[in-house]
Design an enzyme around this catalytic site. Structure first.
Site, PDB file in Angstrom:
ATOM      1  N   ASP A 251      -2.547   5.783  -4.841  1.00 41.54           N
ATOM      2  CA  ASP A 251      -2.693   4.827  -3.742  1.00 41.54           C
ATOM      3  C   ASP A 251      -2.969   3.410  -4.263  1.00 41.54           C
ATOM      4  O   ASP A 251      -4.085   3.096  -4.664  1.00 41.54           O
ATOM      5  CB  ASP A 251      -3.838   5.303  -2.847  1.00 41.54           C
ATOM      6  CG  ASP A 251      -3.958   4.520  -1.553  1.00 41.54           C
ATOM      7  OD1 ASP A 251      -3.296   3.474  -1.431  1.00 41.54           O
ATOM      8  OD2 ASP A 251      -4.713   4.959  -0.676  1.00 41.54           O
TER       9      ASP A 251
ATOM     10  N   ASP B  67       0.801  -1.212   0.000  1.00 43.58           N
ATOM     11  CA  ASP B  67       0.000   0.000   0.000  1.00 43.58           C
ATOM     12  C   ASP B  67       0.836   1.265   0.000  1.00 43.58           C
ATOM     13  O   ASP B  67       1.520   1.554   0.981  1.00 43.58           O
ATOM     14  CB  ASP B  67      -0.897  -0.033   1.229  1.00 43.58           C
ATOM     15  CG  ASP B  67      -1.706   1.223   1.367  1.00 43.58           C
ATOM     16  OD1 ASP B  67      -2.106   1.796   0.348  1.00 43.58           O
ATOM     17  OD2 ASP B  67      -1.934   1.634   2.507  1.00 43.58           O
TER      18      ASP B  67
ATOM     19  N   TYR C  17       2.617  11.205   1.485  1.00 38.48           N
ATOM     20  CA  TYR C  17       1.997  10.279   0.558  1.00 38.48           C
ATOM     21  C   TYR C  17       2.526  10.625  -0.825  1.00 38.48           C
ATOM     22  O   TYR C  17       3.197  11.626  -1.017  1.00 38.48           O
ATOM     23  CB  TYR C  17       0.480  10.394   0.610  1.00 38.48           C
ATOM     24  CG  TYR C  17      -0.100   9.842   1.892  1.00 38.48           C
ATOM     25  CD1 TYR C  17      -0.592   8.543   1.955  1.00 38.48           C
ATOM     26  CD2 TYR C  17      -0.135  10.616   3.038  1.00 38.48           C
ATOM     27  CE1 TYR C  17      -1.113   8.033   3.136  1.00 38.48           C
ATOM     28  CE2 TYR C  17      -0.646  10.118   4.218  1.00 38.48           C
ATOM     29  CZ  TYR C  17      -1.131   8.821   4.260  1.00 38.48           C
ATOM     30  OH  TYR C  17      -1.638   8.316   5.435  1.00 38.48           O
TER      31      TYR C  17
ATOM     32  N   GLY D 223      -0.425   4.051   0.202  1.00 40.81           N
ATOM     33  CA  GLY D 223      -1.199   5.018   0.962  1.00 40.81           C
ATOM     34  C   GLY D 223      -0.953   4.961   2.456  1.00 40.81           C
ATOM     35  O   GLY D 223      -1.682   5.560   3.232  1.00 40.81           O
TER      36      GLY D 223
ATOM     37  N   THR E 168      -5.927   1.406  -2.690  1.00 39.92           N
ATOM     38  CA  THR E 168      -7.311   1.826  -2.901  1.00 39.92           C
ATOM     39  C   THR E 168      -7.822   1.240  -4.207  1.00 39.92           C
ATOM     40  O   THR E 168      -7.146   1.301  -5.231  1.00 39.92           O
ATOM     41  CB  THR E 168      -7.411   3.363  -2.930  1.00 39.92           C
ATOM     42  OG1 THR E 168      -7.172   3.875  -1.628  1.00 39.92           O
ATOM     43  CG2 THR E 168      -8.777   3.829  -3.397  1.00 39.92           C
ATOM     44  N   THR E 169      -9.019   0.704  -4.182  1.00 38.92           N
ATOM     45  CA  THR E 169      -9.576   0.052  -5.364  1.00 38.92           C
ATOM     46  C   THR E 169     -10.042   1.050  -6.420  1.00 38.92           C
ATOM     47  O   THR E 169      -9.756   0.887  -7.609  1.00 38.92           O
ATOM     48  CB  THR E 169     -10.784  -0.822  -4.963  1.00 38.92           C
ATOM     49  OG1 THR E 169     -10.418  -1.660  -3.878  1.00 38.92           O
ATOM     50  CG2 THR E 169     -11.254  -1.665  -6.126  1.00 38.92           C
TER      51      THR E 169
ATOM     52  N   GLY F  60     -12.205   2.931   9.086  1.00 42.77           N
ATOM     53  CA  GLY F  60     -13.601   3.223   8.838  1.00 42.77           C
ATOM     54  C   GLY F  60     -14.503   2.072   9.219  1.00 42.77           C
ATOM     55  O   GLY F  60     -15.657   2.271   9.572  1.00 42.77           O
ATOM     56  N   SER F  61     -13.986   0.844   9.166  1.00 40.55           N
ATOM     57  CA  SER F  61     -14.816  -0.322   9.466  1.00 40.55           C
ATOM     58  C   SER F  61     -14.322  -1.090  10.680  1.00 40.55           C
ATOM     59  O   SER F  61     -14.669  -2.252  10.858  1.00 40.55           O
ATOM     60  CB  SER F  61     -14.859  -1.255   8.240  1.00 40.55           C
ATOM     61  OG  SER F  61     -13.555  -1.535   7.781  1.00 40.55           O
TER      62      SER F  61
END
Length: 485
Positions: free
Chosen positions: A292, A102, A265, A104, A295-296, A145-146
């Protein structure tokens, strides 16, 4: 009966892993593992990304190192191009784990055998079996976030390809349910040290500082499987080259673009987007974008996302828990080009089509056409960066992340690789879910306590710690710092 195409796919990592003539370079074949349930969880993924980068959310419920020679690293790509992970070895003797690669984030974390919430599908690192493991008395909580992860700050031997060094990491003891996918154990961050939640130098940057890389960069080729009619449990997902580039994977020259601002970043500025032949110019303040790999999708500011989809006949913005996502008729080829001040890079219509939406998902849309989810969504306004440019774009180029001079480069993919040509399947496979991708809203603690904060900041060094991780599992902040992209 053995299918020849499947044989070709199975052999691809070995072809791409062939030894290169230059030392200090690792070519890492990326293998993908896909899961079902991709589209249904898009709202959770979008919400997590907003939290990660500090956007308002909707109200819907050194160690010693040794020089390496060229080597290949088996890597797994999750959920129809949702994320790309690599095999990282931790400890002495080494224990192997799939970690999300990643750009990010900048930290390394792994689930351990002390994890009280990890299921049997999460391979765990056993510190007791490593003679080089050293735990500290400091603890860190990372909020996504989750969900969140908590663990102990530690140090151990880490190997990636043929590169090995002692590295600070987070030995995770608790992971929120559903935070990571089956077979994954954590994250390897590929951002800069300035945004490290652990306040440490990332693995790749430590190699660069020690002059162990042939070139001060790493590069990606990402495969495409989003358009496959069948779910693929494992397949080659591309190649990560650490310490160089692989000239067999791209054609022409690499167009380098200097980073916007100091290294934190990998930030560029989107200058224009062309949709269905119509160009939308972007003002520089609205164009700051994080590149990133974790990120999808592509997240764009609210007014620009609206302008993009206004060019696609029959498209509509979704509501409720799907707010920010757009749908369009599945038989439409959505053609998009993005520029960061140089070349107009094409995004394949295949990558703009994430799959079929059912009637419940598009209950607000007044349409009789079969509708599909689009690869660009409304991330909101008022935060920095304004854009998050993920794998929907990066699958269409050969991407290079250079430390000095700090830049991101793009090149045209070599002939025969996943390219920006092709059309959207008018009847793509209906994927029914996408595992929520963790993002960070804050970070916490040292010692035995923890604290959280959802605020964002700008300006000082602490502002360089605002935004966190990637739409798939990224690490956030330590000691009350919020990662700032």
């Amino acid at each position: 009966m053995i299918s020849l195409p499947l044989v070709a796919i199975a052999l691809l990592p070995f072809t791409l892993a062939a030894r290169q003539p230059d030392g200090g370079v690792v070519h890492a074949p990326i293998v993908r593992r896909s899961h079902s349930n991709r589209v249904a969880n898009l709202p959770k993924a979008v919400e997590a990304l907003r939290k990660k980068y500090g956007f308002p959310v909707t109200n819907v419920k050194s160690a010693n190192s040794k020089r390496a020679s060229t080597a290949a690293i088996p890597i797994t790509d999750e959920e129809n191009d949702t994320s790309y992970s690599g095999v990282v070895s931790i400890g002495t003797p080494p224990q192997n784990f799939n970690l999300v690669l990643d750009t990010g984030s900048s930290d390394l974390w792994v689930a351990t055998t002390s994890c009280t919430s990890c299921g049997s599908d999460i391979p765990e690192f056993d510190p007791s079996k490593s003679s080089t493991y050293k735990a500290t008395s400091s603890h860190l909580q990372i909020d996504y976030g989750s969900g969140s992860v908590q663990g102990t700050i530690a140090q151990d031997s880490v190997t990636f390809g043929s590169f090995e060094m002692s590295q600070e990491l987070l030995a995770v003891t608790n992971i929120a349910s559903g935070l990571i996918d089956d077979g994954l154990s954590g994250i390897m961050g590929l951002g800069f040290a300035s945004i490290s939640a652990l306040q440490t130098t990332p693995f790749w940057e430590a190699l660069y500082n020690a002059n162990d890389l042939s070139e001060p960069l790493f590069s990606f080729y990402l495969e495409r499987y989003v358009d496959q009619a069948n779910q693929i449990s494992a397949a080659p997902g591309g190649v990560l080259t650490l310490g160089g580039t692989n000239s067999s994977l791209y054609s022409g020259s690499i167009e380098y673009l200097n980073l916007t601002g100091p290294p934190s970043y990998w930030l560029l500025t989107v200058s224009s987007v062309t949709v269905q032949g119509k160009t939308i110019s972007i003002d520089p303040p609205s164009g700051l974008a994080a590149i990133d790999t974790g990120t999808t999708l592509i997240g764009a500011p609210t007014p620009i996302a609206a302008s993009i989809w206004a060019q696609v006949p029959g498209s509509t913005e979704l509501t409720g828990s799907w707010q920010g996502l757009y749908a369009f008729p599945c038989d439409t080829n959505v053609t998009v080009h993005m520029s960061f001040g140089g070349t107009n890079w094409a995004i394949s219509p295949l990558d703009m089509n994430l799959g079929i939406l059912n009637d419940t998902m598009i209950s607000n849309a007044n349409t009789t056409s079969q509708m599909c989810a689009g690869g660009i969504f409304d991330i909101g306004i008022g935060s920095t960066p304004a854009w998050i440019v993920g794998d929907t774009f990066l699958k269409n180029v050969y991407s290079v992340f250079r430390a000095s001079p700090a830049a991101v480069g793009f090149a045209q993919l070599a002939s025969g690789l996943s390219s920006s040509t092709g059309s959207s399947d008018p009847n793509p496979v209906q994927v029914t879910g996408l595992t929520p991708l963790p993002t960070s809203t804050c970070a916490s603690s040292s010692g035995n306590g923890s604290s959280t904060s959802g605020s964002t900041s700008s300006g000082s060094q602490s502002s360089n710690k605002n935004i966190a991780l990637s739409l798939t599992l990224l690490a956030s902040v330590a000691g009350c710092f919020t990662l700032f992209l």
